[in-house]
Enzyme design. Structure first.
Site, PDB file in Angstrom:
ATOM      1  N   LYS A 168       0.834  -1.212   0.000  1.00 20.49           N
ATOM      2  CA  LYS A 168       0.000   0.000   0.000  1.00 20.49           C
ATOM      3  C   LYS A 168       0.863   1.254   0.000  1.00 20.49           C
ATOM      4  CE  LYS A 168      -4.209  -1.965   0.608  1.00 20.49           C
ATOM      5  NZ  LYS A 168      -5.588  -1.770   0.378  1.00 20.49           N
ATOM      6  N   LYS A 193      -3.676  -9.833  -7.191  1.00 17.02           N
ATOM      7  CA  LYS A 193      -4.937 -10.074  -6.480  1.00 17.02           C
ATOM      8  C   LYS A 193      -6.056  -9.153  -6.995  1.00 17.02           C
ATOM      9  CE  LYS A 193      -5.801  -8.225  -2.310  1.00 17.02           C
ATOM     10  NZ  LYS A 193      -6.828  -7.971  -1.341  1.00 17.02           N
ATOM     11  N   LYS A 249     -10.725  -4.350  -4.565  1.00 20.42           N
ATOM     12  CA  LYS A 249     -11.881  -3.488  -4.795  1.00 20.42           C
ATOM     13  C   LYS A 249     -11.505  -2.028  -4.975  1.00 20.42           C
ATOM     14  CE  LYS A 249     -13.360  -3.961  -0.063  1.00 20.42           C
ATOM     15  NZ  LYS A 249     -12.331  -3.237   0.693  1.00 20.42           N
TER      16      LYS A 249
END
Ligand code: ATP
Ligand code: LTN
Length: 336
Positions: free
Chosen positions: A119, A201, A204
């Site tokens: 992130k 992956k 969303k």
């Protein structure tokens, strides 16, 4: 203290960040399992809004998404009378326990967290302290309810290990305060990959529309996304690590229908990727068609959804209070 607080069923807790829109990955990795557990366990499911603000959010959208997620959970089959459904920020004990656990978590442990590294790379202009501390708040979510099982996808395994380590460390110092939790990761579907990039992956909130299949995508869009999904060279439907596109579609199919990879290979033998992709699309669409219909009805009743969250927060707070009190007591804080 009785760890399960007057309930004989083992406690289950999990959370999803109300960021982006729910994907097929969230459904197969987490939500589907939540629904399967609701009869047998004492289940708590949180919309983890405190976690979500570790990336910048539009306030109006964040609020909207919490209702959207809750309505979708219910439409997928999660029953608000059998599960405690709540918003994390409504139960202040989460943030309070997180502070305490911060003092029992080592910087070296947080430095090893792969989600933080990923992130940080994606949000290089906003690597805030909350993002770094994210796993400690997650440990607090879990330990606050004397949770036994945590149903999550594969990517959360490392965070679960940390929660266990922190619980064990605290217990070693102060006695048997926390239940040590265990991850519950589905055998198939625990790591659904992107439809365009099957080596990363499905997520969303990474902003790639074609890569993710959203539970609320119009059904014809779903069909198109599957038909355009990246497969591999060759034409055979066969499960293999070096064919990530086909393996991913097979995992999706297997997670929904329960069919083994061998049975899927036999069913599509000699038929090529086109037929196979259409077959996967059909199964997903027929699973989500009734969910979408129920969703629209449930989402319309916003006051009803708000009541569910209010009731959930009250029940969650009542469950969390004695655990936080006990933590404060063993630390030597004067009782309130
Ligand atoms: P974001 O993109 O905002 O980081 P996310 O899609 O990774 O979101 P989370 O809120 O982090 O979703 O995770 C919610 C739950 O869904 C977790 O249990 C997580 O393990 C699971 N999950 C997320 N993505 C997948 C996936 N691709 N396959 C299987 N499970 C997944
Ligand atoms: N970090 C999780 C979301 C999450 C969670 C939790 C999951 C926050 N608190 C407690 C299980 C239990 C994620 O999926 N990114």
């Amino acid at each position: 203290m009785n760890k399960n607080q007057g309930s004989k069923k083992a406690v289950v807790l999990s959370g999803i960040q109300p960021s982006g829109h729910l994907t097929l990955g969230n459904y197969l990795g987490a939500l589907k399992n939540w629904i399967a557990l609701q009869e047998q366990y004492d289940c708590h499911y949180a919309l983890v809004d405190l976690h979500t603000i570790t990336a910048r959010q539009d306030p109006k959208q964040l609020r909207e998404r919490c209702y959207e997620f809750l309505a979708l959970y219910i439409a997928c089959g999660l029953d608000p009378s059998k599960n405690v459904l709540f918003v994390q920020s409504h139960v202040p004990a989460h943030a309070r326990l997180a502070w305490v656990l911060n003092c029992y978590t080592m910087v070296g442990e947080l430095n090893r967290m792969t989600q933080f590294k990923d992130k940080s790379q994606k949000n290089a202009n906003n690597i805030n302290a909350g993002l770094y501390d994210y796993p400690v708040l997650m440990a607090a979510d879990i330990l606050l309810y004397q949770t036994r099982f945590v149903p999550v996808g594969e990517d959360q395994k490392q965070h679960l290990e940390l929660a266990r380590d922190v619980a064990l460390r605290f217990n070693k110092l102060y006695g048997d305060v926390f239940q040590v939790p265990e991850p519950m990761i589905p055998r198939v579907g625990a790591r659904i990959m992107g439809l365009q990039d099957p080596t990363s992956k499905m997520s969303k909130s990474d902003g790639s529309e074609a890569n993710a299949l959203y539970l609320l995508d119009p059904l014809e869009v779903m069909d198109r996304k599957f038909r355009r999904a990246v497969t591999d060279s060759g034409a055979e439907v066969r499960y293999s690590e070096d064919k990530p596109g086909v393996a991913n579609l097979m995992s999706i199919l297997s997670a929904i229908t329960g069919e083994s990879f061998v049975a899927i290979e036999a069913r599509f033998a000699g038929q090529g990727y086109g037929v196979f992709k259409a077959g996967v699309a059909e199964v997903v669409i027929e699973t989500l068609r009734p969910v979408q219909a129920r969703y629209r009805e449930i989402r319309e009743d916003e006051p009803g959804l708000h009541r569910i969250l209010k009731d959930g927060a009250e029940r969650a707070a009542a469950r969390a209070a004695p655990v936080l009190r006990r933590v404060h007591e063993v630390l030597g804080f004067i009782p309130e």
